[in-house]
Enzyme design. Structure first.
Site, PDB file in Angstrom:
ATOM      1  N   LYS A 182       0.836  -1.211   0.000  1.00 46.29           N
ATOM      2  CA  LYS A 182       0.000   0.000   0.000  1.00 46.29           C
ATOM      3  C   LYS A 182       0.869   1.259   0.000  1.00 46.29           C
ATOM      4  O   LYS A 182       0.687   2.151  -0.817  1.00 46.29           O
ATOM      5  CB  LYS A 182      -0.942   0.020   1.224  1.00 46.29           C
ATOM      6  CG  LYS A 182      -1.853  -1.180   1.348  1.00 46.29           C
ATOM      7  CD  LYS A 182      -2.752  -1.090   2.560  1.00 46.29           C
ATOM      8  CE  LYS A 182      -2.054  -1.088   3.897  1.00 46.29           C
ATOM      9  NZ  LYS A 182      -1.376  -2.361   4.263  1.00 46.29           N
ATOM     10  N   ARG A 184      -9.768   1.021   8.295  1.00 48.44           N
ATOM     11  CA  ARG A 184      -9.305  -0.311   8.670  1.00 48.44           C
ATOM     12  C   ARG A 184     -10.345  -1.059   9.490  1.00 48.44           C
ATOM     13  O   ARG A 184     -10.117  -2.209   9.856  1.00 48.44           O
ATOM     14  CB  ARG A 184      -8.061  -0.144   9.527  1.00 48.44           C
ATOM     15  CG  ARG A 184      -6.813  -0.710   8.892  1.00 48.44           C
ATOM     16  CD  ARG A 184      -5.706  -0.346   9.826  1.00 48.44           C
ATOM     17  NE  ARG A 184      -4.546  -1.123   9.704  1.00 48.44           N
ATOM     18  CZ  ARG A 184      -3.447  -0.690   9.082  1.00 48.44           C
ATOM     19  NH1 ARG A 184      -3.426   0.452   8.456  1.00 48.44           N
ATOM     20  NH2 ARG A 184      -2.379  -1.431   9.093  1.00 48.44           N
ATOM     21  N   ARG A 203      12.016  -6.371   5.186  1.00 48.43           N
ATOM     22  CA  ARG A 203      12.082  -4.953   5.564  1.00 48.43           C
ATOM     23  C   ARG A 203      12.643  -4.794   6.978  1.00 48.43           C
ATOM     24  O   ARG A 203      13.332  -3.817   7.261  1.00 48.43           O
ATOM     25  CB  ARG A 203      10.689  -4.304   5.464  1.00 48.43           C
ATOM     26  CG  ARG A 203      10.749  -2.805   5.730  1.00 48.43           C
ATOM     27  CD  ARG A 203       9.446  -2.112   5.447  1.00 48.43           C
ATOM     28  NE  ARG A 203       8.376  -2.581   6.318  1.00 48.43           N
ATOM     29  CZ  ARG A 203       7.117  -2.173   6.233  1.00 48.43           C
ATOM     30  NH1 ARG A 203       6.776  -1.303   5.311  1.00 48.43           N
ATOM     31  NH2 ARG A 203       6.202  -2.640   7.054  1.00 48.43           N
ATOM     32  N   ARG A 233      11.911  -1.440  11.141  1.00 48.47           N
ATOM     33  CA  ARG A 233      10.643  -0.951  11.712  1.00 48.47           C
ATOM     34  C   ARG A 233      10.252  -1.872  12.861  1.00 48.47           C
ATOM     35  O   ARG A 233      10.248  -3.089  12.691  1.00 48.47           O
ATOM     36  CB  ARG A 233       9.559  -0.937  10.618  1.00 48.47           C
ATOM     37  CG  ARG A 233       8.549   0.182  10.823  1.00 48.47           C
ATOM     38  CD  ARG A 233       7.600   0.274   9.674  1.00 48.47           C
ATOM     39  NE  ARG A 233       6.328  -0.370   9.977  1.00 48.47           N
ATOM     40  CZ  ARG A 233       5.263  -0.297   9.203  1.00 48.47           C
ATOM     41  NH1 ARG A 233       5.324   0.390   8.083  1.00 48.47           N
ATOM     42  NH2 ARG A 233       4.143  -0.909   9.534  1.00 48.47           N
ATOM     43  N   ARG A 286      -0.582  -8.756  13.318  1.00 50.79           N
ATOM     44  CA  ARG A 286      -1.085  -7.728  12.375  1.00 50.79           C
ATOM     45  C   ARG A 286      -1.963  -8.371  11.308  1.00 50.79           C
ATOM     46  O   ARG A 286      -2.991  -7.815  10.915  1.00 50.79           O
ATOM     47  CB  ARG A 286       0.092  -6.976  11.735  1.00 50.79           C
ATOM     48  CG  ARG A 286       0.693  -5.941  12.677  1.00 50.79           C
ATOM     49  CD  ARG A 286       2.131  -5.628  12.326  1.00 50.79           C
ATOM     50  NE  ARG A 286       2.305  -4.921  11.070  1.00 50.79           N
ATOM     51  CZ  ARG A 286       3.482  -4.834  10.421  1.00 50.79           C
ATOM     52  NH1 ARG A 286       4.555  -5.413  10.920  1.00 50.79           N
ATOM     53  NH2 ARG A 286       3.547  -4.175   9.302  1.00 50.79           N
TER      54      ARG A 286
HETATM   55  P1  AP5 Z   1       4.704  -1.476   1.930  1.00 51.11           P
HETATM   56  O1  AP5 Z   1       4.475  -0.727   0.685  1.00 51.11           O
HETATM   57  O2  AP5 Z   1       5.151  -0.726   3.140  1.00 51.11           O
HETATM   58  O3  AP5 Z   1       3.389  -2.317   2.302  1.00 51.11           O
HETATM   59  P2  AP5 Z   1       2.159  -1.871   3.172  1.00 51.11           P
HETATM   60  O4  AP5 Z   1       0.992  -2.620   2.659  1.00 51.11           O
HETATM   61  O5  AP5 Z   1       2.080  -0.389   3.254  1.00 51.11           O
HETATM   62  O6  AP5 Z   1       2.640  -2.521   4.547  1.00 51.11           O
HETATM   63  P3  AP5 Z   1       2.806  -1.881   5.970  1.00 51.11           P
HETATM   64  O7  AP5 Z   1       3.544  -2.901   6.792  1.00 51.11           O
HETATM   65  O8  AP5 Z   1       3.397  -0.522   5.933  1.00 51.11           O
HETATM   66  O9  AP5 Z   1       1.312  -1.825   6.345  1.00 51.11           O
HETATM   67  P4  AP5 Z   1       0.624  -1.906   7.677  1.00 51.11           P
HETATM   68  O10 AP5 Z   1      -0.770  -1.915   7.235  1.00 51.11           O
HETATM   69  O11 AP5 Z   1       1.035  -2.998   8.597  1.00 51.11           O
HETATM   70  O12 AP5 Z   1       1.235  -0.628   8.387  1.00 51.11           O
HETATM   71  P5  AP5 Z   1       0.668   0.804   8.669  1.00 51.11           P
HETATM   72  O13 AP5 Z   1       1.826   1.696   8.624  1.00 51.11           O
HETATM   73  O14 AP5 Z   1      -0.514   1.113   7.848  1.00 51.11           O
HETATM   74  O15 AP5 Z   1       5.695  -2.668   1.571  1.00 51.11           O
HETATM   75  C1  AP5 Z   1       6.196  -3.544   2.561  1.00 51.11           C
HETATM   76  C2  AP5 Z   1       7.586  -4.026   2.076  1.00 51.11           C
HETATM   77  O16 AP5 Z   1       7.413  -4.778   0.874  1.00 51.11           O
HETATM   78  C3  AP5 Z   1       8.548  -2.886   1.730  1.00 51.11           C
HETATM   79  O17 AP5 Z   1       9.836  -3.246   2.101  1.00 51.11           O
HETATM   80  C4  AP5 Z   1       8.433  -2.759   0.193  1.00 51.11           C
HETATM   81  O18 AP5 Z   1       9.611  -2.284  -0.401  1.00 51.11           O
HETATM   82  C5  AP5 Z   1       8.133  -4.190  -0.214  1.00 51.11           C
HETATM   83  N1  AP5 Z   1       7.267  -4.287  -1.401  1.00 51.11           N
HETATM   84  C6  AP5 Z   1       6.150  -3.564  -1.652  1.00 51.11           C
HETATM   85  N2  AP5 Z   1       5.583  -3.939  -2.825  1.00 51.11           N
HETATM   86  C7  AP5 Z   1       6.362  -4.942  -3.299  1.00 51.11           C
HETATM   87  C8  AP5 Z   1       6.296  -5.749  -4.477  1.00 51.11           C
HETATM   88  N3  AP5 Z   1       5.298  -5.620  -5.380  1.00 51.11           N
HETATM   89  N4  AP5 Z   1       7.250  -6.694  -4.662  1.00 51.11           N
HETATM   90  C9  AP5 Z   1       8.258  -6.854  -3.741  1.00 51.11           C
HETATM   91  N5  AP5 Z   1       8.384  -6.107  -2.626  1.00 51.11           N
HETATM   92  C10 AP5 Z   1       7.441  -5.165  -2.394  1.00 51.11           C
HETATM   93  O19 AP5 Z   1       0.152   0.618  10.167  1.00 51.11           O
HETATM   94  C11 AP5 Z   1       1.048   0.366  11.225  1.00 51.11           C
HETATM   95  C12 AP5 Z   1       0.260   0.297  12.533  1.00 51.11           C
HETATM   96  O20 AP5 Z   1      -0.358   1.579  12.796  1.00 51.11           O
HETATM   97  C13 AP5 Z   1      -0.911  -0.701  12.564  1.00 51.11           C
HETATM   98  O21 AP5 Z   1      -0.489  -2.000  12.910  1.00 51.11           O
HETATM   99  C14 AP5 Z   1      -1.814  -0.071  13.631  1.00 51.11           C
HETATM  100  O22 AP5 Z   1      -1.340  -0.315  14.919  1.00 51.11           O
HETATM  101  C15 AP5 Z   1      -1.665   1.423  13.368  1.00 51.11           C
HETATM  102  N6  AP5 Z   1      -2.664   1.930  12.400  1.00 51.11           N
HETATM  103  C16 AP5 Z   1      -2.406   2.451  11.156  1.00 51.11           C
HETATM  104  N7  AP5 Z   1      -3.548   2.814  10.554  1.00 51.11           N
HETATM  105  C17 AP5 Z   1      -4.558   2.520  11.431  1.00 51.11           C
HETATM  106  C18 AP5 Z   1      -5.968   2.648  11.369  1.00 51.11           C
HETATM  107  N8  AP5 Z   1      -6.576   3.167  10.287  1.00 51.11           N
HETATM  108  N9  AP5 Z   1      -6.693   2.236  12.433  1.00 51.11           N
HETATM  109  C19 AP5 Z   1      -6.089   1.712  13.541  1.00 51.11           C
HETATM  110  N10 AP5 Z   1      -4.754   1.564  13.649  1.00 51.11           N
HETATM  111  C20 AP5 Z   1      -3.983   1.962  12.606  1.00 51.11           C
END
Ligand code: AP5
Length: 192
Positions: free
Chosen positions: A14, A89, A128, A134, A146
């Site tokens: 994402k 979410r 990552r 992270r 998660r």
């Molecule tokens: P990346 O692009 O970062 O993937 P992502 O889907 O954004 O994964 P995240 O781990 O950042 O998502 P998340 O939902 O756990 O975290 P968030 O920050 O939203 O890619 C991941 C890796 O893969 C990278 O190294 C990238 O280079 C690689 N990659 C990407 N695409 C690729 C491809 N096609 N091929 C190969 N490699 C690839 O949330 C973190 C925390 O915040 C949550 O756990 C929660 O506690 C809180 N939070 C955030 N939003 C909310 C909400 N709305 N409500 C409640 N709590 C929330």
């Protein structure tokens, strides 16, 4: 005004895609994860509260996140639209967003569902953890938590949009290489 939602499990790409999409289409990238991590870094009261929850792999409360989003949307001027990454979410967050957009006489133009098998997400997050350190990627149990949170609370959001915004709902093959995923997404946005 475009409103585009990226929905998918942790590691589905994402954030990676959001950066490229927001740049190409001049959209404001709204990542609740990034906003929360900034609060943690700044050691604000919200950040201190959120850190423990995030480090356990759980979701932060709807109330906190919805207020954060409201402020962000209100403070953002002069944009072609918003790209929501990691929000909504929960179904409660989706309903709150719907209300906010209705008040502004806007709607959701596209919901992009990032689809791939779980093992791919786990592999990416473990990789990552080595590269970027992270804190919520470092422990396999937290990654699994998660994913569990995703299936319990966020998968129903996917079903909500599939049902209520059928014409705006698109499934993206997120298992492909980054460039190919981006091309597929651009083909959809170009038609909006
Ligand atoms: P990346 O692009 O970062 O993937 P992502 O889907 O954004 O994964 P995240 O781990 O950042 O998502 P998340 O939902 O756990 O975290 P968030 O920050 O939203 O890619 C991941 C890796 O893969 C990278 O190294 C990238 O280079 C690689 N990659 C990407 N695409 C690729 C491809 N096609 N091929 C190969 N490699 C690839 O949330 C973190 C925390 O915040 C949550 O756990 C929660 O506690 C809180 N939070 C955030 N939003 C909310 C909400 N709305 N409500 C409640 N709590 C929330």
């Amino acid at each position: 005004m475009l409103n585009i939602i990226l929905i998918g499990p942790p590691g589905s790409g994402k954030g990676t895609q959001a950066q490229q999409i927001s740049q190409k289409y001049h959209l404001k990238h709204l990542s609740t994860g990034d906003i929360l991590r900034q609060e943690v870094k700044n050691q604000t009261p919200l950040g201190l509260q959120a850190k423990a929850i995030m480090d356990r792999g759980q979701l932060v409360s709807d109330e906190i996140v919805i207020n954060m989003i409201k402020n962000f949307i209100e403070e953002t001027k002069n944009t072609n639209g918003f790209l929501y990454d990691g929000f909504p979410r929960t179904v409660a967050q989706a309903e709150a967003l719907h209300k906010m957009l209705m008040q502004k006489k806007q709607g959701i133009n596209a919901v992009l569902f990032m689809n791939a098998p779980d093992y791919i997400f786990i592999e990416r997050l473990q990789k990552r953890a080595e590269l970027e350190g992270r804190s919520d990627d470092a422990d396999i149990q937290v990654i699994k938590k998660r994913l569990t949170e995703y299936y319990e609370k966020t998968f129903p959001v996917k079903e909500y949009y599939e049902k209520h915004h059928t014409k705006a709902f698109y499934v993206i093959n997120a298992a492909q290489e980054i460039k190919k995923v981006f091309e597929d997404i651009c083909k959809i946005i170009d038609r909006l």
